[in-house]
Scaffold this motif. Structure first.
Motif, PDB file in Angstrom:
ATOM      1  N   SER A 243       0.831  -1.204   0.000  1.00  0.00           N
ATOM      2  CA  SER A 243       0.000   0.000   0.000  1.00  0.00           C
ATOM      3  C   SER A 243       0.860   1.247   0.000  1.00  0.00           C
ATOM      4  CB  SER A 243      -0.902  -0.056   1.231  1.00  0.00           C
ATOM      5  OG  SER A 243      -1.155   1.209   1.703  1.00  0.00           O
TER       6      SER A 243
ATOM      7  N   ALA B 120       2.343   1.779  -3.388  1.00  0.00           N
ATOM      8  CA  ALA B 120       1.335   2.245  -4.345  1.00  0.00           C
ATOM      9  C   ALA B 120       1.119   3.739  -4.169  1.00  0.00           C
ATOM     10  CB  ALA B 120       0.026   1.491  -4.138  1.00  0.00           C
TER      11      ALA B 120
ATOM     12  N   TYR C 150      -5.649   6.776  -8.731  1.00  0.00           N
ATOM     13  CA  TYR C 150      -5.613   5.335  -8.880  1.00  0.00           C
ATOM     14  C   TYR C 150      -4.920   4.693  -7.688  1.00  0.00           C
ATOM     15  CZ  TYR C 150      -6.584   6.437 -13.771  1.00  0.00           C
ATOM     16  OH  TYR C 150      -7.106   6.912 -14.937  1.00  0.00           O
ATOM     17  N   SER C 151      -3.834   5.344  -7.215  1.00  0.00           N
ATOM     18  CA  SER C 151      -3.132   4.807  -6.050  1.00  0.00           C
ATOM     19  C   SER C 151      -4.028   4.784  -4.839  1.00  0.00           C
ATOM     20  CB  SER C 151      -1.926   5.668  -5.718  1.00  0.00           C
ATOM     21  OG  SER C 151      -1.006   5.617  -6.726  1.00  0.00           O
TER      22      SER C 151
ATOM     23  N   GLU D 272      -6.320   1.829  -4.966  1.00  0.00           N
ATOM     24  CA  GLU D 272      -5.626   0.607  -4.541  1.00  0.00           C
ATOM     25  C   GLU D 272      -5.439   0.593  -3.040  1.00  0.00           C
ATOM     26  OE1 GLU D 272      -2.338   0.633  -7.914  1.00  0.00           O
ATOM     27  OE2 GLU D 272      -1.991  -0.819  -6.322  1.00  0.00           O
TER      28      GLU D 272
ATOM     29  N   TRP E  60      -8.627  -9.602  -3.328  1.00  0.00           N
ATOM     30  CA  TRP E  60      -7.656  -8.614  -3.798  1.00  0.00           C
ATOM     31  C   TRP E  60      -6.448  -9.264  -4.442  1.00  0.00           C
ATOM     32  CZ3 TRP E  60      -2.693  -7.665  -1.636  1.00  0.00           C
ATOM     33  CH2 TRP E  60      -2.087  -6.517  -2.112  1.00  0.00           C
TER      34      TRP E  60
ATOM     35  N   ALA F   5      -4.340  -8.083  -7.762  1.00  0.00           N
ATOM     36  CA  ALA F   5      -3.523  -6.982  -7.255  1.00  0.00           C
ATOM     37  C   ALA F   5      -2.416  -6.603  -8.224  1.00  0.00           C
ATOM     38  CB  ALA F   5      -2.914  -7.359  -5.910  1.00  0.00           C
TER      39      ALA F   5
ATOM     40  N   GLU G 101      -3.566  -4.997 -11.553  1.00  0.00           N
ATOM     41  CA  GLU G 101      -4.048  -3.618 -11.430  1.00  0.00           C
ATOM     42  C   GLU G 101      -2.905  -2.673 -11.179  1.00  0.00           C
ATOM     43  OE1 GLU G 101      -8.493  -4.036  -9.546  1.00  0.00           O
ATOM     44  OE2 GLU G 101      -6.946  -2.894  -8.511  1.00  0.00           O
ATOM     45  N   HIS G 102      -1.984  -3.104 -10.334  1.00  0.00           N
ATOM     46  CA  HIS G 102      -0.866  -2.233 -10.021  1.00  0.00           C
ATOM     47  C   HIS G 102      -0.077  -1.938 -11.277  1.00  0.00           C
ATOM     48  CE1 HIS G 102       1.761  -0.315  -7.192  1.00  0.00           C
ATOM     49  NE2 HIS G 102       2.802  -0.929  -7.698  1.00  0.00           N
TER      50      HIS G 102
ATOM     51  N   ASN H 263      -1.853   0.522 -13.559  1.00  0.00           N
ATOM     52  CA  ASN H 263      -1.735   1.895 -13.104  1.00  0.00           C
ATOM     53  C   ASN H 263      -0.354   2.447 -13.352  1.00  0.00           C
ATOM     54  OD1 ASN H 263      -4.313   1.896 -12.222  1.00  0.00           O
ATOM     55  ND2 ASN H 263      -3.799   1.347 -10.120  1.00  0.00           N
TER      56      ASN H 263
END
Lengths: 412, 220, 456
Positions: A152, A155, A173-174, A177, A218, A222, A225-226, A229
């Motif tokens: 986290s 991100a 976006y961060s 997340e 998640w 995860a 998605e990361h 982004n």
């Protein structure tokens, strides 16, 4: 140090609050106190064409309340003087007057972005003072939640790195997340940000159904998605050109300035507290330490990409924790009033920003005698002065952001 | 990096365009509310048990344990003798005194609930009527109250609070912001104002002090 | 009405002023109307018809000023909403339906702020700098063709006029930055000046190729020349010029990625740091009017101005069908017209309300009727609009012009939501080392091509 050699502009009245019309605009070119050190004398003397620009404590992008006095020549930064202390809360002193259990909630706001690590180090130090063995399940839960928080935090780093450079989308976006992860952690710890979750001898609450369902959901998406982004920025030419070659830290400078964490691993030095001074259950887990910039040092882009690699490693660790989670108690049996024997203990963890350490001295009473906190951001920020010579103002922000400082830890 | 210069930019724009059409992550409060985990301890509410009674027993353990002393609580003791209050001193008028006895948690006769003198409320009612009991004209009401009574008595403020609906704390805050409103009766006649003699005496004292300390002139 | 229903003694001072004024207006209103109708009105009309050019000028100027503010409002709202959607959030959605009144309220807020200037700032320059910036944006509307015959002035040297006005923007920004007595503003103003001046040159040069091809600097004629099919648009004949113009105009409008003049993560709001209230409103609106302006310029120069992409009448003529016209004499309907006017709205309202009443959502009856009525109005407007589009040429022109201009505004806003900003030295390097040689190359190639084609 006398305060009477003030060199003030001549005021027609004695009241310093009154400034007559004729005197408006006559501002000092140097601060009116006599310089106390050589560095101050060097910094506060202006040559021709230079001026001071104060990026004051209230600024949209100094990661909290940090004041940076820049000496600029046009757009070029000649020198830089960070002024700390605007967020100083006296945490170390507060800890001296708190019971050992209270300290956990006192130190939370130090690195408020990743506050489990700030609890972890003191808790480990106290466990050493008390000779407590933490149950294995508690250790695994600590590692699991710690690595979640690391993901986290990284991100969020990607987000505000882009924000400091002007892009508005990545930070949101961060936050999306981060929101998922933080809701997960709220399901076991009870709070979204300053968790107050670790206890001396274990953790506060066990994994529950809500946490596990959110985590499972998640984990499956995860990484993808990361990377999506990040892809917005990785390949963006403007972004890359803003970060490449800026803030180059080589191995010698990093070691000399005692930088730790992703900043030193991006300079080519493979130093990670989890491997160098292993703690908790990390020796049993299988993960790599990503390193970048092995030849000649790393710049901002390397630091940025390194944290992406670290996210991948953290996800691997989380996976292993979930598979190997043992059963058992989550907290050792301890008396309510803790009185460790007099002694000293040092414990350090690998926080997302570097080595976070606590040096606790106990004198036999129920409050520690001294608790010294070694914060990674405090040490990392010293790099900024070295890196900023002869760069542009816009790069100041970029470099500071790439070192990922959190003002709570810097000012304690 | 991509081979064609500019393709990274275009791909970034493509990503934002796809995000344009995706469902939004905003939770539109108050129409929608977020799912809060049952363990979330950020809700500010006292809990009830299944019989409908309040679970809190005012045992002060939470207030005593809180490391940042942010819990303030009070209750009547079990025999109904006096009010027990535990917590950091508040900024409201009734509870401004700093008392170590209070902070220790032992029962203290609370001055907040001491009987304050009553006043003749007739003049106050006239004033409140003239302003239509409107809390938005609080400053005017307070000034006229001070003109009628010489100062702002606690009973007057409580009456104003009851009739206008503004909280006592708000009224107290408003009154304490202005310098010309006072909470105590003005000094009886016969006390001299800080006149020239006092100023001269202060100046003489500071001069002697400076001479004794060995510094000359004004220190800023 | 609560003001009036209170008794006089309880009224606020505002009420004591407004109520007598209202009474006065009610009494004097009819008298004034009669007076204006019979004496003053005809005199004004006579005066106006005698000086028609002045009247036309005044109307045009008022129209332009009145037009620019709502455009700015719409673009501000668009920016907030579009960037929000791209960031996976909702944007303004409380004020007005889906937040549409947000920018109006923001404008009112800006108007209601305290008017002050910093102590040491040069007050006159501080006040007039935003006016200068706004003025240059507004002056450009003079030659912008909104449709066939809908242009302020068919200036023969329109393009030259445009770029000379653009140069004035620099003066305004510099004055704003300098007069604020603030180091941040100074930096912002200087950066703005450097940026605008550097990007003026590729901007101008990229259009010179276009001028060579078109043979005229008259902006209106450029629009006329692009009529017909979309292959007539100049973007296909000057692709490099269009690209350079697009990039340079982003810099001219101070938009991301070239928005370092207002980089709010380094120099807080740049040259506008010390501005608040309506002065900031001027600068703020000037930026958005600028955005609309450069989008409009891009569409005028390269994307066909007001012309539709396909010429429907030409297609129909190819198939030997008569061109579409919608014309009918309403008088021939006779009594049926009266019945239609009376009955049709009712029937249509009920028909359009029926799905909302009987359908899945089951709204209450009055809600369904209101929705039905609104939909009927929309349908009516749609039909009338279609008739207008077909019959009246300039409506089609305006529609296409605005569609294209707002498409480019969307692209600008899209880029703002996606890109970070460039650094000042990268910006200048890009302008002088890449755009300027590219524009020159474009110019040479165009000139060479013209000579070659002419000699063939």
């Amino acid at each position: 140090m006398t305060a009477s050699n003030h060199h003030q502009p001549h005021l027609s009245s004695d009241d310093p609050r009154i400034m007559l019309d004729g005197e408006i605009g006559q501002f000092e070119s140097v601060p009116p106190y006599p310089p106390r050190t050589e560095r101050e004398a060097e910094f506060y003397s202006l040559r021709d064409g230079e001026m001071f620009l104060n990026m004051g404590p209230q600024h949209p992008s100094t990661h909290g309340v940090l004041r940076v006095v820049l000496k600029i020549n046009g757009e070029r930064v000649v020198d830089l003087d960070p002024v700390l202390g605007y967020l100083h809360r006296g945490v170390e002193k507060l800890c001296e007057n708190s019971d050992y259990h209270h300290i956990i909630s006192q130190v939370d706001p130090l690195e408020y972005v990743s506050s489990l690590f700030t609890e972890w180090a003191p808790v480990m130090a106290f466990e050493k003072l008390l000779d407590v063995t933490v149950p294995r399940r508690a250790e695994y839960i600590r590692v699991l939640t710690g690595e979640l928080l690391r993901v986290s935090s990284h991100a969020l780093y990607q987000g505000w790195m882009a924000l400091d450079l002007g892009g508005l989308a990545p930070i949101l976006y961060s936050f999306i997340e981060r929101d998922e992860i933080v809701e997960m952690l709220a399901a076991i710890t009870g709070q979204r940000m300053l968790f107050n979750y670790f206890r001396i001898g274990g953790v506060n609450g066990d994994l529950n159904h809500e946490f596990m369902s959110r985590l499972g959901d998640w984990m499956s998406r995860a990484l993808k998605e990361h990377e999506t982004n990040i892809g917005l920025l990785n390949e963006n030419e403007i972004f890359v050109r803003r970060m490449r070659g800026i803030g180059r830290v080589d191995r010698d400078m990093a070691l000399k300035m005692a930088v730790t964490g992703p900043n030193i691993r991006a300079a080519g030095v493979p130093f990670d507290v989890r491997r160098a001074h292993p703690y908790s259950v990390y020796p049993e887990l299988d993960f790599n330490i990503p390193v970048r910039g092995s030849n000649g040092g790393g710049d901002s882009l390397d630091r940025y990409l390194l944290r992406l690699d670290e996210v991948r490693e953290s996800l691997k660790i989380i996976d292993q924790c979930l598979h190997n989670m043992p059963d058992g108690p989550i907290m050792a049996r301890l008396p309510r009033l803790l009185r460790p024997r007099p002694g000293r203990a040092w414990a350090a963890v690998e926080a997302p920003r570097g080595l976070y350490g606590t040096y606790a001295i106990s004198d036999g009473t129920d409050q520690p005698f001294r608790m010294k906190i070694h914060d990674p951001s405090f040490v990392n920020m010293q790099l900024v002065g070295q890196l900023m010579k002869n760069n542009l103002i816009a790069d100041t922000m970029a470099v500071m952001a790439s070192l990922d400082p959190v003002m709570g830890g810097i000012d304690k | 990096m991509t081979t064609i210069p500019g393709m990274g930019l275009v791909r970034g724009m493509g990503l934002t365009l796809t995000r344009f059409f995706q469902p939004k992550a905003t939770i539109k409060w108050p129409e929608e509310q977020a799912d809060v985990a049952p363990k979330f301890r950020g809700r500010l509410q006292l809990l009830y048990d299944e019989y409908g009674t309040l679970k809190c027993e005012t045992c002060f353990q939470c207030a005593q344990a809180c490391p940042i002393e942010c819990i303030d609580m009070g209750g009547v003791d079990t025999r109904g003798r006096f009010h027990v209050h535990w917590g950091p001193p508040e900024t409201y008028g009734e509870r401004r005194e700093e008392s170590a006895v209070r902070r220790s948690g032992r029962p203290v006769a609370d001055t907040a609930f001491t009987h304050f003198e009553g006043i003749d409320l007739l003049a106050l009612d006239v004033i409140l009527d003239a302003h239509d009991h409107d809390p938005r004209e609080m400053l005017a009401i307070l000034e006229e109250t001070q003109a009628a009574y010489g100062y702002l008595p606690v009973a007057a403020l409580k009456h104003i609070s009851r009739t206008t609906g503004a909280w006592y704390a708000q009224i107290y805050g408003t009154a304490s912001y202005y310098r010309h409103l006072r909470f105590e009766p003005p000094a009886a006649a016969g006390v001299p104002e800080a006149g020239q003699a006092q100023i001269a005496a202060e100046a003489a004292f500071t001069t002697r002090l400076d001479a004794a300390l060995g510094i000359g002139g004004q220190v800023r | 009405m609560t003001t009036v229903s209170r008794s006089w003694g309880n009224m606020t001072t505002t009420g004591k002023v407004v109520v007598p004024l209202l009474l006065l207006v009610l009494v004097l209103g009819p008298i004034a109307t009669v007076a204006i109708g019979s004496w003053i009105g005809p005199w004004i009309v006579g005066l106006a018809s005698a000086n028609l050019p002045i009247v036309r000028f005044l109307v045009a100027v008022t129209g332009v000023l009145l037009f620019s503010i709502p455009t700015a409002f719409i673009i501000i709202y668009m920016e907030l909403k579009v960037i929000a959607f791209m960031n996976l959030r909702v944007g303004p959605d409380r004020v007005g339906p889906a937040g549409a009144a947000h920018s109006v309220v923001a404008g009112l807020k800006v108007l209601s702020k305290e008017d002050f200037s910093p102590n040491a700032a040069d007050r006159t320059v501080f006040t007039w700098a935003p006016v200068l910036v706004f003025l240059t944006s507004v002056m450009t509307f003079l030659i912008l063709p909104f449709g066939p015959d809908l242009v302020g002035m068919k200036l023969n040297i329109g393009v030259l006029y445009l770029f000379s006005i653009g140069g004035m923007t620099v003066v305004g920004l510099l004055l704003a930055g300098w007069s604020s007595f603030n180091k941040y503003s100074l930096l912002g103003g200087l950066r703005a000046a450097a940026q605008v001046v550097s990007y003026e040159i590729p901007l101008t040069l990229s259009v010179v190729g276009l001028i060579l091809l078109a043979g005229t600097m008259n902006v209106y004629t450029l629009g006329l020349q692009q009529s017909g099919w979309f292959t007539n648009w100049y973007v296909f004949r000057q692709p490099l010029g269009a690209l350079i113009f697009f990039i340079a105009s982003i810099a001219e409008a101070n938009r991301t990625p070239f928005d370092l003049t207002e980089a709010d993560s380094e120099i807080v709001a740049g040259f506008a740091t010390e501005y608040s209230g309506m002065r900031f409103g001027f600068l703020f609106f000037a930026e958005y009017v600028n955005v609309f302006l450069v989008s409009a310029l891009i569409t005028t120069f390269f994307f066909g101005a007001w012309n539709a992409p396909v010429d429907i009448n030409a297609i129909l003529g190819f198939f030997n069908i008569a061109p579409i016209t919608i014309s009918f004499e309403l008088g021939t309907l006779g009594i049926a017209l009266l019945i239609a006017i009376a009955v049709l709205p009712l029937i249509l309202t009920l028909a359009l309300a029926a799905p909302f009443y009987f359908g899945k959502t089951q709204r209450p009856a009055w809600q369904a009727l209101v929705i039905g009525f609104i939909l009927f109005n929309l349908v009516g407007i749609g039909i009338l609009g279609l008739i207008a589009y077909v019959n009246v040429p300039w409506i089609a022109g305006i529609t296409w012009f605005f569609l294209k201009a707002f498409a480019f505004v969307f692209v600008f806003v899209w880029m703002r939501g996606t890109f970070p900003r460039v650094r000042i030295d990268q910006l200048m390097g890009f302008a002088w080392k890449w755009l300027l040689p590219a524009a020159l190359l474009n110019l040479f190639v165009t000139a060479a091509a013209i000579i070659v084609v002419k000699s063939l």
